[in-house]
Design a protein around this motif. Sequence first.
Motif, PDB file in Angstrom:
ATOM      1  N   PHE A 259       0.815  -1.215   0.000  1.00  0.00           N
ATOM      2  CA  PHE A 259       0.000   0.000   0.000  1.00  0.00           C
ATOM      3  C   PHE A 259       0.850   1.268   0.000  1.00  0.00           C
ATOM      4  CE2 PHE A 259      -2.448   3.329   2.207  1.00  0.00           C
ATOM      5  CZ  PHE A 259      -3.539   3.414   1.345  1.00  0.00           C
ATOM      6  N   PRO A 260       1.896   1.384   0.857  1.00  0.00           N
ATOM      7  CA  PRO A 260       2.726   2.588   0.792  1.00  0.00           C
ATOM      8  C   PRO A 260       3.394   2.800  -0.562  1.00  0.00           C
ATOM      9  CG  PRO A 260       3.112   1.437   2.855  1.00  0.00           C
ATOM     10  CD  PRO A 260       2.265   0.541   2.002  1.00  0.00           C
ATOM     11  N   ILE A 261       3.924   1.727  -1.169  1.00  0.00           N
ATOM     12  CA  ILE A 261       4.581   1.878  -2.469  1.00  0.00           C
ATOM     13  C   ILE A 261       3.563   2.285  -3.533  1.00  0.00           C
ATOM     14  CG2 ILE A 261       5.738   0.619  -4.316  1.00  0.00           C
ATOM     15  CD1 ILE A 261       7.229  -0.959  -2.212  1.00  0.00           C
TER      16      ILE A 261
ATOM     17  N   LEU B 188       1.044   6.451  -7.018  1.00  0.00           N
ATOM     18  CA  LEU B 188      -0.173   7.148  -7.404  1.00  0.00           C
ATOM     19  C   LEU B 188      -0.084   8.645  -7.127  1.00  0.00           C
ATOM     20  CD1 LEU B 188      -2.980   4.660  -6.279  1.00  0.00           C
ATOM     21  CD2 LEU B 188      -2.274   5.214  -8.602  1.00  0.00           C
ATOM     22  N   TYR B 189       0.287   8.986  -5.893  1.00  0.00           N
ATOM     23  CA  TYR B 189       0.338  10.404  -5.538  1.00  0.00           C
ATOM     24  C   TYR B 189       1.497  11.114  -6.240  1.00  0.00           C
ATOM     25  CZ  TYR B 189      -3.277  10.162  -1.965  1.00  0.00           C
ATOM     26  OH  TYR B 189      -4.482  10.021  -1.325  1.00  0.00           O
ATOM     27  N   GLY B 190       2.603  10.406  -6.407  1.00  0.00           N
ATOM     28  CA  GLY B 190       3.763  11.028  -7.014  1.00  0.00           C
ATOM     29  C   GLY B 190       3.593  11.300  -8.493  1.00  0.00           C
ATOM     30  N   TYR B 191       2.979  10.338  -9.219  1.00  0.00           N
ATOM     31  CA  TYR B 191       2.854  10.463 -10.671  1.00  0.00           C
ATOM     32  C   TYR B 191       1.477  10.970 -11.107  1.00  0.00           C
ATOM     33  CZ  TYR B 191       7.325   8.110 -11.312  1.00  0.00           C
ATOM     34  OH  TYR B 191       8.658   7.800 -11.306  1.00  0.00           O
ATOM     35  N   VAL B 192       0.414  10.489 -10.448  1.00  0.00           N
ATOM     36  CA  VAL B 192      -0.931  10.874 -10.866  1.00  0.00           C
ATOM     37  C   VAL B 192      -1.277  12.292 -10.409  1.00  0.00           C
ATOM     38  CG1 VAL B 192      -3.383  10.307 -10.716  1.00  0.00           C
ATOM     39  CG2 VAL B 192      -1.687   8.474 -10.883  1.00  0.00           C
ATOM     40  N   PHE B 193      -0.974  12.590  -9.119  1.00  0.00           N
ATOM     41  CA  PHE B 193      -1.328  13.898  -8.570  1.00  0.00           C
ATOM     42  C   PHE B 193      -0.137  14.846  -8.464  1.00  0.00           C
ATOM     43  CE2 PHE B 193      -4.294  10.820  -6.557  1.00  0.00           C
ATOM     44  CZ  PHE B 193      -5.462  11.261  -7.160  1.00  0.00           C
ATOM     45  N   GLY B 194       1.030  14.397  -8.894  1.00  0.00           N
ATOM     46  CA  GLY B 194       2.241  15.192  -8.699  1.00  0.00           C
ATOM     47  C   GLY B 194       2.182  16.573  -9.315  1.00  0.00           C
TER      48      GLY B 194
ATOM     49  N   LYS C   9       6.815  16.011  -5.295  1.00  0.00           N
ATOM     50  CA  LYS C   9       7.428  14.721  -4.988  1.00  0.00           C
ATOM     51  C   LYS C   9       8.387  14.836  -3.806  1.00  0.00           C
ATOM     52  CE  LYS C   9       7.228  12.532  -9.544  1.00  0.00           C
ATOM     53  NZ  LYS C   9       8.036  11.972 -10.654  1.00  0.00           N
ATOM     54  N   ALA C  10       9.177  15.909  -3.799  1.00  0.00           N
ATOM     55  CA  ALA C  10      10.099  16.112  -2.680  1.00  0.00           C
ATOM     56  C   ALA C  10       9.337  16.335  -1.383  1.00  0.00           C
ATOM     57  CB  ALA C  10      11.014  17.310  -2.969  1.00  0.00           C
ATOM     58  N   PHE C  11       8.167  16.986  -1.472  1.00  0.00           N
ATOM     59  CA  PHE C  11       7.316  17.189  -0.293  1.00  0.00           C
ATOM     60  C   PHE C  11       6.673  15.884   0.150  1.00  0.00           C
ATOM     61  CE2 PHE C  11       3.044  17.905   1.399  1.00  0.00           C
ATOM     62  CZ  PHE C  11       3.275  18.803   2.432  1.00  0.00           C
ATOM     63  N   LEU C  12       6.286  15.044  -0.826  1.00  0.00           N
ATOM     64  CA  LEU C  12       5.527  13.832  -0.519  1.00  0.00           C
ATOM     65  C   LEU C  12       6.364  12.738   0.116  1.00  0.00           C
ATOM     66  CD1 LEU C  12       2.894  12.113  -0.894  1.00  0.00           C
ATOM     67  CD2 LEU C  12       3.808  11.465  -3.140  1.00  0.00           C
ATOM     68  N   MET C  13       7.594  12.541  -0.346  1.00  0.00           N
ATOM     69  CA  MET C  13       8.357  11.363   0.054  1.00  0.00           C
ATOM     70  C   MET C  13       8.573  11.239   1.568  1.00  0.00           C
ATOM     71  SD  MET C  13       8.460   9.731  -2.599  1.00  0.00           S
ATOM     72  CE  MET C  13       8.364   9.924  -4.372  1.00  0.00           C
TER      73      MET C  13
ATOM     74  N   MET D 280      12.380   7.166  -8.064  1.00  0.00           N
ATOM     75  CA  MET D 280      11.421   8.117  -8.629  1.00  0.00           C
ATOM     76  C   MET D 280      12.014   9.513  -8.771  1.00  0.00           C
ATOM     77  SD  MET D 280       7.925   7.019  -6.633  1.00  0.00           S
ATOM     78  CE  MET D 280       7.022   8.384  -7.380  1.00  0.00           C
ATOM     79  N   GLY D 281      13.259   9.667  -8.338  1.00  0.00           N
ATOM     80  CA  GLY D 281      13.902  10.965  -8.494  1.00  0.00           C
ATOM     81  C   GLY D 281      14.059  11.764  -7.225  1.00  0.00           C
ATOM     82  N   TRP D 282      13.630  11.210  -6.083  1.00  0.00           N
ATOM     83  CA  TRP D 282      13.773  11.931  -4.815  1.00  0.00           C
ATOM     84  C   TRP D 282      15.226  11.973  -4.397  1.00  0.00           C
ATOM     85  CZ3 TRP D 282      15.118   9.565   0.034  1.00  0.00           C
ATOM     86  CH2 TRP D 282      15.076  10.443   1.134  1.00  0.00           C
TER      87      TRP D 282
END
Length: 287
Positions: A54-56, A61-67, A79-83, A150-152
Amino acid sequence: MSSASTADGTGRTYRRRPQHGRLFWTVADCWNVVRRGLTHYRRQPVSILWQLGFPILSVLLYGYVFGKAIQVPGGGDYKAFLMPGMFVMTVAMGFVSTATIFVNDSKKGVIDRFRSMPMAPSAVVAGRGATDLIVSCAELGIMMATAYGMGWRPEFGTGPDFGIGFAKAVVLLLSLRFALIWVGVWLGLLLPGPEQVGGLFAIVFPLTMISSIYVSPQQMPHWLGQAALWNPLSSTAGATRALFGAPTARGASWPEQHALLLAGAWPAALTLLFLPLAVRRFRRLSR
């Protein structure tokens, strides 16, 4: 060789070699419980990946879909905020796994067998806690590797402080996990069966959503944002973002300005509350 009788705190007595004290056997029993837990994960490594599913998936989803759709107050890459928030969610959801293991062991009679054996009662609880903390280190490593792919990239600057921020952030994450272990142990000993464990997701999901894991509380309705500000997960998320050099979206409220302080205070308070509750609950099983 002579032997001595030792009490285990529940009225039972058992014989141990006199050259070793009670502390030695408590540590030895605890290590045996840890070995049992780690052997399970070694033989079934898919268990760790299942816990991280679930976390991955949320990261992707949040990183690519809502990023591109979600804006960070004050600017910065989402993405930097989310990780760092995803790392917090990973350790937060771990207490469900702890509770599940204890419920299953109780249902299968493993806990009763432990209690019937000549071993220190505290070893069962402490050994499970140590096992989960070790597994959490592996889970965080997998999550950070996923984020890196993912680039973080954490930013710590240069000089003698390079890497200290990373170490502090990991310590805060593991401190939160350590505190939530005892919540999971207490709930695992309290719930009557595995069927009720699924209901814990009804608690952990709103707890993670009403926090600063995904978005800043400034972007929520005022009343909901106030609840998110005082969420222990928000404090750890805010502190780790600052330590990782990620966008923090820090507002003027007291919890946001003192996120590092609260990130240490909340785990300490939860441990002081739930560790005695877990130990008391385990002792009551003998009655």
